[in-house]
Design an enzyme around this catalytic site. Structure first.
Site, mmCIF file in Angstrom:
data_model
loop_
_atom_site.group_PDB
_atom_site.id
_atom_site.type_symbol
_atom_site.label_atom_id
_atom_site.label_comp_id
_atom_site.label_asym_id
_atom_site.label_seq_id
_atom_site.Cartn_x
_atom_site.Cartn_y
_atom_site.Cartn_z
ATOM 1 N N GLY A 30 -11.113 1.496 12.547
ATOM 2 C CA GLY A 30 -10.754 1.959 13.901
ATOM 3 C C GLY A 30 -11.922 2.247 14.833
ATOM 4 N N GLU B 199 -14.646 -0.795 14.828
ATOM 5 C CA GLU B 199 -14.249 -2.029 15.509
ATOM 6 C C GLU B 199 -14.079 -1.840 17.006
ATOM 7 O OE1 GLU B 199 -10.680 -3.545 13.565
ATOM 8 O OE2 GLU B 199 -11.613 -3.184 11.625
ATOM 9 N N ARG C 9 -12.386 15.322 7.233
ATOM 10 C CA ARG C 9 -13.147 15.686 6.019
ATOM 11 C C ARG C 9 -14.587 16.019 6.392
ATOM 12 N NH1 ARG C 9 -11.359 10.382 3.304
ATOM 13 N NH2 ARG C 9 -9.187 10.790 2.784
ATOM 14 N N HIS D 149 -12.869 2.802 -0.480
ATOM 15 C CA HIS D 149 -12.865 1.748 0.555
ATOM 16 C C HIS D 149 -13.496 0.451 0.025
ATOM 17 C CE1 HIS D 149 -13.048 4.962 4.020
ATOM 18 N NE2 HIS D 149 -11.787 4.593 3.784
ATOM 19 N N GLU E 93 -7.915 -5.263 4.477
ATOM 20 C CA GLU E 93 -7.813 -4.940 3.050
ATOM 21 C C GLU E 93 -6.634 -5.653 2.398
ATOM 22 O OE1 GLU E 93 -8.406 -0.989 4.711
ATOM 23 O OE2 GLU E 93 -9.082 -0.364 2.728
ATOM 24 N N ASN F 73 0.878 -1.171 0.000
ATOM 25 C CA ASN F 73 0.000 0.000 0.000
ATOM 26 C C ASN F 73 0.915 1.220 0.000
ATOM 27 O OD1 ASN F 73 -1.787 2.058 0.450
ATOM 28 N ND2 ASN F 73 -2.779 1.122 2.225
ATOM 29 N N HIS G 183 -17.649 1.559 7.242
ATOM 30 C CA HIS G 183 -16.201 1.607 7.444
ATOM 31 C C HIS G 183 -15.911 2.940 8.144
ATOM 32 C CE1 HIS G 183 -11.884 0.937 6.132
ATOM 33 N NE2 HIS G 183 -11.886 2.206 6.528
ATOM 34 N N ASP H 145 -9.293 12.584 16.384
ATOM 35 C CA ASP H 145 -9.245 11.247 16.971
ATOM 36 C C ASP H 145 -10.441 11.010 17.879
ATOM 37 O OD1 ASP H 145 -8.471 9.121 18.936
ATOM 38 O OD2 ASP H 145 -6.700 9.098 17.641
HETATM 39 P P1 ADP Z 1 -7.376 5.014 9.006
HETATM 40 O O1 ADP Z 1 -8.528 5.472 8.172
HETATM 41 O O2 ADP Z 1 -6.301 6.049 9.138
HETATM 42 O O3 ADP Z 1 -6.873 3.622 8.683
HETATM 43 P P2 ADP Z 1 -8.305 3.796 11.504
HETATM 44 O O4 ADP Z 1 -9.136 2.737 10.903
HETATM 45 O O5 ADP Z 1 -7.047 3.397 12.197
HETATM 46 O O6 ADP Z 1 -8.009 4.970 10.490
HETATM 47 O O7 ADP Z 1 -9.254 4.588 12.544
HETATM 48 C C1 ADP Z 1 -8.812 5.683 13.294
HETATM 49 C C2 ADP Z 1 -9.946 6.130 14.211
HETATM 50 O O8 ADP Z 1 -10.337 5.008 15.031
HETATM 51 C C3 ADP Z 1 -9.564 7.246 15.161
HETATM 52 O O9 ADP Z 1 -10.656 8.143 15.302
HETATM 53 C C4 ADP Z 1 -9.330 6.527 16.473
HETATM 54 O O10 ADP Z 1 -9.618 7.327 17.578
HETATM 55 C C5 ADP Z 1 -10.331 5.399 16.395
HETATM 56 N N1 ADP Z 1 -9.930 4.269 17.270
HETATM 57 C C6 ADP Z 1 -10.565 3.856 18.375
HETATM 58 N N2 ADP Z 1 -9.981 2.821 18.935
HETATM 59 C C7 ADP Z 1 -8.918 2.532 18.198
HETATM 60 C C8 ADP Z 1 -7.891 1.546 18.276
HETATM 61 N N3 ADP Z 1 -7.854 0.645 19.269
HETATM 62 N N4 ADP Z 1 -6.938 1.552 17.330
HETATM 63 C C9 ADP Z 1 -6.972 2.447 16.311
HETATM 64 N N5 ADP Z 1 -7.926 3.414 16.196
HETATM 65 C C10 ADP Z 1 -8.887 3.460 17.121
#
Ligand code: ADP
Length: 352
Positions: free
Chosen positions: A304, A307, A214, A153, A337, A7, A181, A256
Site C-alpha cells: 500500500g 506502491e 505495531r 511477508h 502474493e 487467504n 514491503h 493510515d
Molecule cells: P495490508 O498490510 O493491510 O495489506 P496495504 O498494503 O493495503 O496493507 O497498505 C495499507 C497502507 O497503505 C495504509 O497506510 C494506506 O494509507 C496506504 N495506502 C496509500 N495509498 C493506498 C492505496 N491507493 N490503496 C491502499 N492503501 C494505500
C-alpha cells in the site's frame, strides 16, 4: 488448470481464482465477519462453501499459511503429516495459523480429492544464516522453545524479487536486492542471489520497522517496565505493542498513512513526527542491509504505502545513496502474493 488461492484469516477469507499457467485472474473476492455475532458465515466452512458455489472445476487450492517455523522450507502438498506440522506451529503463531488451518480443513471437506498446497510466509526466509536468525539469548531457548528470527511477508518479497529480475533482464543469482514491503504490516528484506539473507520481522511480525499499529524494534526492557508501571498483564501489553503502537500510537490519529500525510500537510506535528520516525527506521535498515549485502543493484518498494505514496518513497530515498559510485535502481513493483501462491502450487502439482 484452475487454481483457487485462499487467504484464510481469523475473521475474513480472501480468494482469487487463476487459470494456470496463463496466470489469468478469473475471479476474486473477500468475505468478512467470519464467525462474528450476527454474521452470515458462522465459520470458515460456511464461508468457503459460499465461495465454492461461485466457482466450478477447481483443480487445486493454494493456501497462504503464515508460520511454517523450521519445518516448512518450501511449499508442500497438504497431507495428514503437513496438517500436524501446521498445528504444531500454532503454538508460536496463535493469531494466524489456526485460521489458516481452518481454511485448509474446510477445503478438504468441501473439495474431497482436490489437491491442496500450503505456501508459507516464513519459507522464503529459511535461507537466513544462523548469525542473522539467532537472538542474543540463552541458546537453549532456540533449541527448546523455537525462539529465533523467522521473518514474514516471504511470499511478497520473493515475488517482487522475481519481478525485479524479469524487469531488469538479469538473473536473480546475479542480483543484490533490498525489498521494502510497506503496507499496514511492514518489513524489509536483503535478497542476495535470490535468497533472503536478512529480514526485519522476527520471531513474530512485531519486530523491525515502525508499522501501522505495531511498534517494531524497541528496547525489550521497556516491556516489563511499562507492565509494572501501568499494572497490566502480558496479554494487554501484547495488544498495546501490536494494535495501539506504530503510526497510530505515535500520531494519536490513525494507522493510515494517507490520513497522516493529509494531517501533516495541515500542520499536525504528531502526524509529521510519526512519518519522520517511519521513514528514519526504514533508512536505517536500508543502510544496514547495504552493508550486509556488500552492494546493491535495486531497492524495491511494494504494498500500500510502497506502491502508492511517492512522497514517503522520496523521503526514504533522499540522499540515501549519495556516497555510492554506482547508484542502485529504485523500483516500484506491485506485490501479488496470491499469484505467487498460484505459481508455486502449480509448479508443485505439475511436478507430481
Ligand atoms: P495490508 O498490510 O493491510 O495489506 P496495504 O498494503 O493495503 O496493507 O497498505 C495499507 C497502507 O497503505 C495504509 O497506510 C494506506 O494509507 C496506504 N495506502 C496509500 N495509498 C493506498 C492505496 N491507493 N490503496 C491502499 N492503501 C494505500
Amino acid at each position: 488448470m484452475k487454481i483457487l488461492v485462499i487467504n484464510s484469516g481469523s475473521s475474513s477469507i480472501k480468494y482469487k481464482l487463476f487459470d494456470m499457467p496463463s496466470e489469468r485472474l478469473i475471479l476474486k473476492g473477500t468475505l468478512e465477519h467470519i464467525g462474528e455475532k450476527g454474521s452470515k458465515f458462522a465459520d470458515h466452512y460456511s464461508g468457503l462453501k459460499t465461495i465454492l458455489e461461485k466457482v466450478d472445476s477447481v483443480e487445486a487450492v493454494g493456501h497462504r499459511v503464515v508460520h511454517g517455523a523450521e519445518k516448512f522450507k518450501k511449499p508442500v502438498q497438504v497431507n495428514r503429516k503437513v496438517i500436524k506440522g501446521i498445528k504444531e506451529c500454532c503454538d508460536i503463531a496463535p493469531l494466524h495459523n489456526p485460521a489458516n488451518l481452518a481454511g485448509i480443513v474446510a477445503c478438504q471437506k468441501l473439495l474431497p480429492g482436490v489437491k491442496q498446497v500450503a505456501v508459507f510466509d516464513t519459507a522464503f526466509h529459511q535461507t537466513l544464516p544462523a548469525h542473522a536468525y539467532i537472538y542474543g539469548l540463552p541458546y537453549d531457548y532456540y533449541k527448546k522453545l523455537q525462539v529465533r528470527k523467522y521473518g514474514f511477508h516471504g511470499t511478497s518479497h520473493e515475488y517482487v524479487a522475481a519481478e525485479a529480475s524479469r524487469i531488469l533482464k538479469k538473473p536473480l543469482n546475479k542480483l543484490k536486492l533490498i525489498s521494502c514491503h510497506l503496507g499496514n504490516g511492514c518489513s524489509i528484506t536483503a535478497v542476495d542471489k535470490g535468497r533472503s539473507i536478512d529480514t526485519s520481522m522476527g520471531f513474530t511480525p512485531l519486530e523491525g520497522l515502525v508499522m501501522g499499529t505495531r511498534c517494531g524494534d524497541v528496547d525489550p526492557a521497556l516491556v516489563t517496565h511499562i507492565m509494572t508501571k501501568k499494572k497490566i498483564d502480558s496479554r494487554v501489553m501484547e495488544c498495546i505493542l501490536n494494535k495501539e503502537s506504530g503510526l497510530k500510537g505515535i500520531s494519536g490519529i490513525s494507522n493510515d498513512m494517507r490520513s497522516l500525510e493529509a494531517k501533516a500537510k495541515a500542520g499536525n506535528k504528531r502526524a509529521e513526527l510519526a512519518i519522520d520516525i517511519f521513514v528514519y527506521r526504514i533508512r536505517k535498515y536500508i543502510g544496514a542491509y547495504l552493508s550486509v549485502l556488500g552492494g546493491l543493484d535495486a531497492l524495491i518498494f511494494t504494498a500500500g504505502i510502497g506502491e502508492n505514496q511517492a512522497s514517503v518513497r522520496g523521503s526514504i530515498c533522499r540522499g540515501l545513496f549519495g556516497y555510492l559510485n554506482k547508484k542502485p535502481k529504485i523500483m516500484v513493483i506491485p506485490t501479488n502474493e496470491e499469484l505467487m501462491i498460484a505459481r508455486q502450487s502449480y509448479k508443485l502439482i505439475r511436478r507430481g
